[in-house]
Scaffold this active site. Structure first.
Site, mmCIF file in Angstrom:
data_model
loop_
_atom_site.group_PDB
_atom_site.id
_atom_site.type_symbol
_atom_site.label_atom_id
_atom_site.label_comp_id
_atom_site.label_asym_id
_atom_site.label_seq_id
_atom_site.Cartn_x
_atom_site.Cartn_y
_atom_site.Cartn_z
ATOM 1 N N ILE A 93 -33.373 108.148 55.234
ATOM 2 C CA ILE A 93 -34.514 107.984 56.147
ATOM 3 C C ILE A 93 -34.030 107.991 57.595
ATOM 4 C CG2 ILE A 93 -36.396 106.409 56.834
ATOM 5 C CD1 ILE A 93 -36.487 105.581 53.780
ATOM 6 N N ALA B 41 -38.029 99.510 57.650
ATOM 7 C CA ALA B 41 -37.228 99.186 56.461
ATOM 8 C C ALA B 41 -37.791 97.976 55.713
ATOM 9 C CB ALA B 41 -35.777 98.960 56.869
ATOM 10 N N ARG B 42 -37.402 96.790 56.129
ATOM 11 C CA ARG B 42 -37.902 95.566 55.501
ATOM 12 C C ARG B 42 -37.986 94.454 56.530
ATOM 13 N NH1 ARG B 42 -39.545 98.314 52.097
ATOM 14 N NH2 ARG B 42 -39.151 98.275 49.854
ATOM 15 N N ASP C 19 -43.784 98.205 60.592
ATOM 16 C CA ASP C 19 -44.546 98.593 59.395
ATOM 17 C C ASP C 19 -44.295 97.597 58.264
ATOM 18 O OD1 ASP C 19 -46.221 100.391 57.903
ATOM 19 O OD2 ASP C 19 -44.446 101.146 56.868
ATOM 20 N N GLU D 203 -44.928 89.630 53.640
ATOM 21 C CA GLU D 203 -46.105 90.516 53.619
ATOM 22 C C GLU D 203 -47.108 90.051 52.564
ATOM 23 O OE1 GLU D 203 -43.619 94.614 54.519
ATOM 24 O OE2 GLU D 203 -45.017 94.610 52.852
ATOM 25 N N HIS E 117 -47.518 98.341 56.175
ATOM 26 C CA HIS E 117 -46.551 98.929 55.219
ATOM 27 C C HIS E 117 -47.039 100.272 54.657
ATOM 28 C CE1 HIS E 117 -42.988 97.813 52.443
ATOM 29 N NE2 HIS E 117 -43.055 99.127 52.623
ATOM 30 N N GLY F 229 -45.252 103.123 55.012
ATOM 31 C CA GLY F 229 -44.109 104.056 54.945
ATOM 32 C C GLY F 229 -44.286 105.227 53.989
ATOM 33 N N SER F 230 -44.554 104.926 52.732
ATOM 34 C CA SER F 230 -44.596 106.011 51.744
ATOM 35 C C SER F 230 -46.019 106.423 51.394
ATOM 36 C CB SER F 230 -43.865 105.550 50.481
ATOM 37 O OG SER F 230 -44.497 104.402 49.948
#
Ligand code: DGY
Length: 317
Positions: free
Chosen positions: A156, A235-236, A260, A265, A283, A285-286
């Site tokens: 990424i 990422a996290r 994000d 969360e 979140h 991302g994907s």
């Protein structure tokens, strides 16, 4: 036929695939299972297809039935799973790399753009129709010519580097090891966090959440940045000490944050919501159909591969 527990609702075609390959116990209401419920439901199952919302800590893993041989995480990150605890119980853990690189890198770039160009404030003003153009209205930071520090130059990070370079950014990075020149594509390697952060006008956090990376962005390391730097995280959340970042934003040491992902969360630290300049997403991302389909299919294939061959290429423990 192997029996699998799928803890969250998947896209329709992926659930169809899961039911074709396995005797799949699906979660059609997308109920957020408690750890206790997940343990109960997994009785008699051979594998569990988890998502990042399932906290598979040591206590939970220790209570899984002996029949469970695989935890297949529907994510590239696996910070929600205690890998050691799984290993001790001879349960393999797998993830879904590669297939989400492009989508996540796109959100990584959106965070950089949104935070640097004051998108949150702009969107709010446009929606409320309470703005008046002027030469100094919502002036932001230009990406072209700025230095982008990438923390974690995996797939990424490398994809973000390619796009950011096309936007005219100068790429610096820190990684456990220096990449080959071919993979670096002109990016400048830093062997320490301090060295990377001190040249980062913008930071993109792309490293995995591990015991070593928890709170890497903290009171001390935030001081390494040039004043007015921008921090982004695709990422996290565990990698950032929220209180320290919120304090640095309030002091204007840090100009803006693009986030994000969050600790705990979906309950992000309310401090972020109070700061006008933060560009925050839930979140995503994907979150494209193409990517979520590919991720779920890979999570299913990972289980299938393990039961067919005794191993899996995407095993992470
Ligand atoms: C992942 O796979 O780790 C992503 O964060 C999911 O969106």
């Amino acid at each position: 036929m192997k029996k699998i527990l799928v803890t969250r609702k998947l896209l329709k075609e992926c659930e169809e695939k899961a039911s074709k390959v396995f005797d799949a116990n699906l979660n059609s209401n997308d109920e957020l299972y408690s750890q206790l419920k997940l343990i109960e439901l997994s009785q008699g199952h051979d594998a569990v297809l988890t998502s990042l919302t399932d906290k598979m800590d040591e206590a939970t893993i220790n209570k899984l039935p002996d029949s469970v041989k695989v935890i297949s995480n529907f994510a590239v990150g696996f910070g929600n799973i205690d890998l050691e605890a799984a290993k001790k119980r001879e349960i393999i853990v797998t993830n879904t790399p590669d297939v989400l690189t492009d989508a996540t890198a796109e959100i990584g770039i959106l965070l950089i753009l949104g935070a640097c160009r004051r998108a949150s404030e702009g969107i709010k003003s446009a929606k409320e129709s309470n703005w008046k153009w002027s030469a100094d209205y919502l002036i932001g930071k230009q990406l072209t010519g700025s230095r982008l520090g990438i923390l974690g130059m995996g797939r990424i990070g490398q994809k973000i580097a390619i796009i950011a370079k096309a936007l005219g950014m100068i790429i610096h990075y820190h990684n456990r090891s220096k990449l080959s020149e071919e993979k670096e594509q002109g990016a400048i390697y830093h062997d320490s966090l301090k060295s990377l952060f001190s040249v980062s006008d913008v930071l993109s956090i792309c490293c995995p959440a591990t015991k070593e990376t928890v709170n890497l962005i903290n009171k001390e390391t935030l001081e390494y940045f040039p004043t007015g730097a921008v921090i982004t995280n695709v990422a996290r959340g565990d990698i950032v000490d929220d209180e320290a970042l919120i304090d640095a934003l309030n002091r204007r040491k840090i100009y803006a944050a693009g986030l994000d992902v969050y600790k705990g969360e979906p309950n992000l630290n309310p401090g972020y919501q109070k700061i006008k300049s933060t560009f925050i997403l839930p979140h995503l991302g994907s979150a494209t159909k193409h990517t979520r389909t590919a991720m779920a299919n890979l999570a299913i294939d990972n289980i299938d591969e393990f039961f067919k061959t005794g191993n899996c290429i995407n095993k992470v423990n």
